[in-house]
Motif scaffolding. Structure first.
Motif, PDB file in Angstrom:
ATOM      1  N   GLY A  66       0.669  -1.148  -0.021  1.00 40.03           N
ATOM      2  CA  GLY A  66       0.067   0.034   0.186  1.00 40.03           C
ATOM      3  C   GLY A  66       0.678   1.322  -0.072  1.00 40.03           C
ATOM      4  O   GLY A  66       1.988   1.388   0.467  1.00 40.03           O
TER       5      GLY A  66
ATOM      6  N   HIS B  31      -2.965  -3.333   1.429  1.00 34.96           N
ATOM      7  CA  HIS B  31      -3.949  -3.394   0.462  1.00 34.96           C
ATOM      8  C   HIS B  31      -4.284  -4.516  -0.368  1.00 34.96           C
ATOM      9  O   HIS B  31      -3.175  -5.220  -0.704  1.00 34.96           O
TER      10      HIS B  31
ATOM     11  N   ARG C 220      -8.881  -2.642   2.987  1.00 32.00           N
ATOM     12  CA  ARG C 220      -8.898  -1.858   1.895  1.00 32.00           C
ATOM     13  C   ARG C 220      -8.516  -2.783   0.839  1.00 32.00           C
ATOM     14  O   ARG C 220      -7.485  -3.416   0.636  1.00 32.00           O
ATOM     15  N   TRP C 221      -9.376  -2.757  -0.371  1.00 33.82           N
ATOM     16  CA  TRP C 221      -9.298  -3.702  -1.385  1.00 33.82           C
ATOM     17  C   TRP C 221      -9.326  -3.196  -2.839  1.00 33.82           C
ATOM     18  O   TRP C 221     -10.214  -1.909  -2.780  1.00 33.82           O
ATOM     19  N   SER C 222      -8.976  -3.850  -3.759  1.00 29.72           N
ATOM     20  CA  SER C 222      -9.398  -3.344  -5.295  1.00 29.72           C
ATOM     21  C   SER C 222     -10.079  -4.480  -5.762  1.00 29.72           C
ATOM     22  O   SER C 222      -9.259  -5.658  -6.057  1.00 29.72           O
TER      23      SER C 222
ATOM     24  N   HIS D 131     -12.825  -0.167  -5.910  1.00 34.54           N
ATOM     25  CA  HIS D 131     -11.827   0.120  -5.049  1.00 34.54           C
ATOM     26  C   HIS D 131     -12.460   0.612  -3.600  1.00 34.54           C
ATOM     27  O   HIS D 131     -13.264   1.640  -3.663  1.00 34.54           O
ATOM     28  N   TRP D 132     -12.226  -0.189  -2.564  1.00 28.06           N
ATOM     29  CA  TRP D 132     -12.939   0.221  -1.336  1.00 28.06           C
ATOM     30  C   TRP D 132     -11.792   0.740  -0.626  1.00 28.06           C
ATOM     31  O   TRP D 132     -10.895  -0.053  -0.242  1.00 28.06           O
ATOM     32  N   ASP D 133     -11.681   1.711   0.201  1.00 29.67           N
ATOM     33  CA  ASP D 133     -10.672   2.449   1.064  1.00 29.67           C
ATOM     34  C   ASP D 133     -11.088   2.075   2.660  1.00 29.67           C
ATOM     35  O   ASP D 133     -10.483   2.689   3.396  1.00 29.67           O
TER      36      ASP D 133
ATOM     37  N   ARG E 219     -15.317   3.269  -4.765  1.00 24.96           N
ATOM     38  CA  ARG E 219     -14.972   4.159  -5.908  1.00 24.96           C
ATOM     39  C   ARG E 219     -14.916   3.212  -7.037  1.00 24.96           C
ATOM     40  O   ARG E 219     -14.519   2.041  -6.989  1.00 24.96           O
TER      41      ARG E 219
END
Ligand code: URA
Length: 476
Positions: A144, A150, A177-179, A188-190, A195
């Motif tokens: 990350g 991440h 936190r992942w994509s 994308h999740w923060d 997003r």
């Protein structure tokens, strides 16, 4: 012969069911027939030579007093899913159905109708794709920006299901936190907001993977451990995990070797006695060794160590929990984690000496789901409890306790061999066929999950139950 105008109507995004529905309603109100419309999707705007660029009615043009458009709930539910299918003609089919529904409101009940069957088939395929994505997305840890981990996954859905699955992954992996990268777009999740991003490639997903890729190694270990050669059914396995997903599943690399060695491993298991449990072990030590080798259910095959019962070999009281948790599996001892602490505090207050009791569990291995570095507890199924019951019976036969305390429904099932409602059967002594007495109470982990108000009342009931046991032990 007059040539009929063909209206080309754009759909803003491949999965834009809501936008399509608003436009479709307006077109129906304007009397535009299905064969006058061609729905055009992003990236496919070339269209028909005779198509007009603008439809005769946009949503805003439809008069406020236009007749309402009918759409049965059955249609909306199926259409919602079918709209995500990759079939380029899906919105034409949906419009045709919506048009026909105005004259035949119960059209969706006609299972012989070819349009109804088509939309049903599309929706089913999409549902399966959604399910496969939930089952086969595998996150890998990457470096990350700020040093916090991440996780990135690469997935190739067959249909336009990425957005529809976003909520599921947020709920399931909300603390990470992942994509999720796909050829159609990315999520994308923060930890706070979801997003969307542009289409990606598999190489994007593999960039910056941390050395050693621990999540992959974990999946491989887990899969190898739960793979039970005695239960190998290749067709069923390939149906559940179709070959086209294998290239993105770290554990799939193991499959050919595991299948090849299955026969030899099955023979070894039988030689170990794991599939032949005719005679109960003659001592508690023999029982512990045999339980550790048990592979009769998926939990026994999950690579964890069995946690044996602990305490006095002839104890008058046996306390039975559900299964070892994360702490217990690591320590190799029952009731040493948070729920165990709750039990120990209450026992002390009730004057119950756990050092003079036998502590054990209905299920001997730890059933869990690996999640990053965590192992999330999972309840055993009734079948798994019933399979492990053989060991609990064997332990009772050796220890011969006069009193048995079952903590929660799984423990009670382990003793009684049937479904138990703790609320209905708790707090009273029940005779067992070997002459012992059983008391059922809640599991201490339940107390840990309650809020302050319910917690106080339930703790008091739990304390009363332990006091009952203490009285019965001393004959008071
Ligand atoms: N919960 C149980 O049911 N048993 C243990 O050993 C620990 C927690």
């Amino acid at each position: 012969m007059t040539m009929q105008t063909l209206w080309r109507v754009p759909v803003a995004a491949h999965d834009d069911f809501d936008g399509w529905r608003d436009t479709a309603r307006a077109l129906i109100q304007a009397g535009v027939m299905p064969d006058q419309v061609r729905w055009s999707l992003p990236g496919n705007q070339a269209g028909d030579l005779f198509a007009a660029a603008t439809p005769p009615a946009q949503p805003a043009d439809a008069g406020a007093d236009a007749a309402p458009v009918r759409a049965s709930r059955a249609f909306v539910e199926l259409a919602n899913r079918a709209a995500l299918h990759a079939d380029p003609a899906r919105f034409d089919l949906l419009y045709r159905l919506l048009w026909r529904l105005q004259a035949v409101p119960r059209l969706m009940d006609d299972r012989a109708d070819s349009d109804v069957r088509k939309v049903d088939a599309l929706a089913r395929t999409v549902r399966r794709d959604i399910h496969k994505m939930r089952a086969f997305v595998r996150f890998r840890e990457v470096a990350g920006d700020d040093g916090t981990p991440h996780y990135v996954a690469w997935f190739e859905p067959d249909h336009h299901i990425l957005r529809a699955n976003g909520g599921f992954f947020v709920r399931r992996f909300g603390t990470m936190r992942w994509s999720i990268l796909t050829p159609q777009g990315a999520l994308h999740w923060d930890g706070e907001a979801l997003r969307e991003g542009p289409p990606a490639t598999r190489a994007d997903a593999r960039a910056n993977i941390l050395g050693g890729d621990p999540a992959e190694a974990l999946w491989r270990t887990y899969y190898a451990a739960i793979f039970n050669p005695a239960r190998l059914k290749i067709d069923a396995m390939v149906k559940e995990m179709p070959r086209r997903y294998w290239k993105n599943l770290p554990e799939a690399e193991l499959i050919p070797d595991l299948i090849a060695s299955a026969q030899a491993r099955e023979a070894a298991m039988i030689a170990l006695g794991a599939e032949d449990m005719g005679r109960p072990p003659a001592s508690l030590d023999a029982l512990d060794v045999a339980v550790d080798a048990c592979r009769r259910c998926a939990i026994g095959c999950n690579g964890t160590r069995a946690v044996a019962g602990e305490g006095v070999a002839t104890a008058p009281l046996m306390i039975v929990g559900e299964q070892p948790g994360d702490h217990e599996e690591q320590a190799g001892q029952p009731f040493v984690g948070p729920a165990g602490q709750v039990l120990r505090q209450h026992a002390q207050r009730a004057g119950l000496d756990l050092g003079a009791a036998r502590l054990t569990n209905a299920v001997r291995h730890f059933k869990h789901l690996p999640r990053g570095k965590q192992r999330l507890h999972q309840n055993p199924t009734a079948r798994e409890i019933d399979t492990c019951r053989w060991w609990l019976d064997a332990e009772r036969l050796l220890v011969r306790p006069r009193l048995v305390l079952a903590l929660g429904a799984s423990a009670a099932r382990g003793i009684l061999g049937r479904t138990v409602s703790v609320q209905q059967e708790r707090s009273r002594w029940l005779p067992l066929e070997d002459g012992a007495q059983l008391l059922i109470t809640t599991h201490p982990s339940y107390l840990l999950r309650l809020g302050p108000e319910a917690g106080v009342a339930e703790e008091a009931r739990f304390a009363d139950d332990l006091a009952m046991v203490a009285r019965a032990l001393t004959g008071a």
